[in-house]
Design a protein around this motif. Sequence first.
Motif, mmCIF file in Angstrom:
data_model
loop_
_atom_site.group_PDB
_atom_site.id
_atom_site.type_symbol
_atom_site.label_atom_id
_atom_site.label_comp_id
_atom_site.label_asym_id
_atom_site.label_seq_id
_atom_site.Cartn_x
_atom_site.Cartn_y
_atom_site.Cartn_z
ATOM 1 N N MET A 153 2.228 39.938 4.900
ATOM 2 C CA MET A 153 0.915 39.787 5.521
ATOM 3 C C MET A 153 0.053 38.826 4.692
ATOM 4 O O MET A 153 0.118 38.810 3.459
ATOM 5 N N ILE A 154 -0.759 38.042 5.379
ATOM 6 C CA ILE A 154 -1.614 37.057 4.711
ATOM 7 C C ILE A 154 -2.759 37.758 3.985
ATOM 8 O O ILE A 154 -3.427 38.626 4.542
ATOM 9 N N ARG A 155 -2.972 37.360 2.727
ATOM 10 C CA ARG A 155 -4.116 37.848 1.961
ATOM 11 C C ARG A 155 -5.269 36.854 1.984
ATOM 12 O O ARG A 155 -6.434 37.239 1.991
ATOM 13 N N SER A 156 -4.938 35.565 1.948
ATOM 14 C CA SER A 156 -5.975 34.540 2.023
ATOM 15 C C SER A 156 -5.382 33.271 2.627
ATOM 16 O O SER A 156 -4.171 33.042 2.554
ATOM 17 N N LYS B 269 -4.129 32.767 15.715
ATOM 18 C CA LYS B 269 -3.071 31.754 15.785
ATOM 19 C C LYS B 269 -2.551 31.380 14.398
ATOM 20 O O LYS B 269 -1.396 30.966 14.273
ATOM 21 N N ASN B 270 -3.389 31.502 13.364
ATOM 22 C CA ASN B 270 -2.918 31.229 12.008
ATOM 23 C C ASN B 270 -2.248 32.446 11.376
ATOM 24 O O ASN B 270 -1.241 32.312 10.681
ATOM 25 N N TYR B 271 -2.811 33.621 11.629
ATOM 26 C CA TYR B 271 -2.259 34.827 11.012
ATOM 27 C C TYR B 271 -0.887 35.163 11.587
ATOM 28 O O TYR B 271 0.003 35.625 10.873
ATOM 29 N N PHE B 272 -0.713 34.926 12.870
ATOM 30 C CA PHE B 272 0.546 35.270 13.528
ATOM 31 C C PHE B 272 1.296 34.028 13.996
ATOM 32 O O PHE B 272 1.908 34.019 15.047
ATOM 33 N N SER B 273 1.249 32.961 13.183
ATOM 34 C CA SER B 273 2.023 31.760 13.490
ATOM 35 C C SER B 273 3.471 31.964 13.037
ATOM 36 O O SER B 273 3.839 33.041 12.548
ATOM 37 N N SER B 274 4.274 30.909 13.158
ATOM 38 C CA SER B 274 5.702 30.998 12.801
ATOM 39 C C SER B 274 5.957 30.620 11.344
ATOM 40 O O SER B 274 7.054 30.178 11.000
#
Length: 317
Positions: free
Chosen positions: A291-294, A222-227
């Motif tokens: 993409m999220i790294r951290s 839910k955090n990685y693929f949020s808006s």
Amino acid sequence: MIHFILPGDTLENIAKKIGLENSVHLKDFHNQHCLKEDLIIDDLIPGKKLLLPDLAKIKAYNDKNDAPFKSPELNPKISFDPVGFNEKFKIAIKETSNEAGKTVDKSFSYIASLEWKKNELGEHLFHFTKDQFSNQNETKMESLAIESMRPLYPIEVFVNAKGEILRIALKKEILNNFNQIKGKLLDLFPDKYAKIYLEEFEYAVLNAHIFDEKMKEDWFLKNYFSSFRDPFENGKSFFELNLDKTLLNVQQTVKLTDNKEEILLHQTLKSKEENQNDFTVNVTVSKNDGMIRSLNLSYSYNEFSALNISEFSIENI
């Protein structure tokens, strides 16, 4: 116009009230027109006078377009280009509950794998896996929950072109072999309570809608693929995030950095007056693919007279 400085006044909040976009001009205007003894050197002094520009001067200042929130760096376009993405992350979760002076801590960690598989009809398909669980307060039921999920991986995660979750599903071969999976779990956990749990687990797994809804509650997904990749305007962007069945209205800003390959995002509640929750997140995102790294998240809320604090982190490894 004259404003008498009050305790707590800042150039920023006064500029906001009069519609001046860059508060630097407020200080400059005052110092150009005030008496020498009224010059503003550092902080505002309560009780002293502050000279304010009129509407025409404010418009002239705003037409310079030099306000920080108008800069491209503070209004980034966060792309989403995951083609070929295949990374692992260390996930750490700590939950603290404090009631009547008694504090209870619970923490665990695991490794999450996220692999992009294909883009079809505008949807990106990822395979998602959890492994290497470390549970500080492990119980039999927690072990059962972990072992029940282990044979279901990799799970299919479908997201749209903006990087938002559409649906989450099991692979067909997992569904076809579920009876064998359940049988092995019953052998590992033969007591009656495990049997009750596995019956409920089976119902959730074989019901696609229920499985989708439960997996959408996963904190990593839910955090990685949020808006959070929504467009910025005036130095801010806004989106909704559901944590612990509470819908949060999140405000996002950018922290400037010398790193040309990353975007640093800071997330807080849009308005703390909306509820008693507190929410702070710092996210590092790749400029190249979005993409999220951290990610480091802290979320606190009151429930039944108890203060609950959740800390959640994602680190690329």
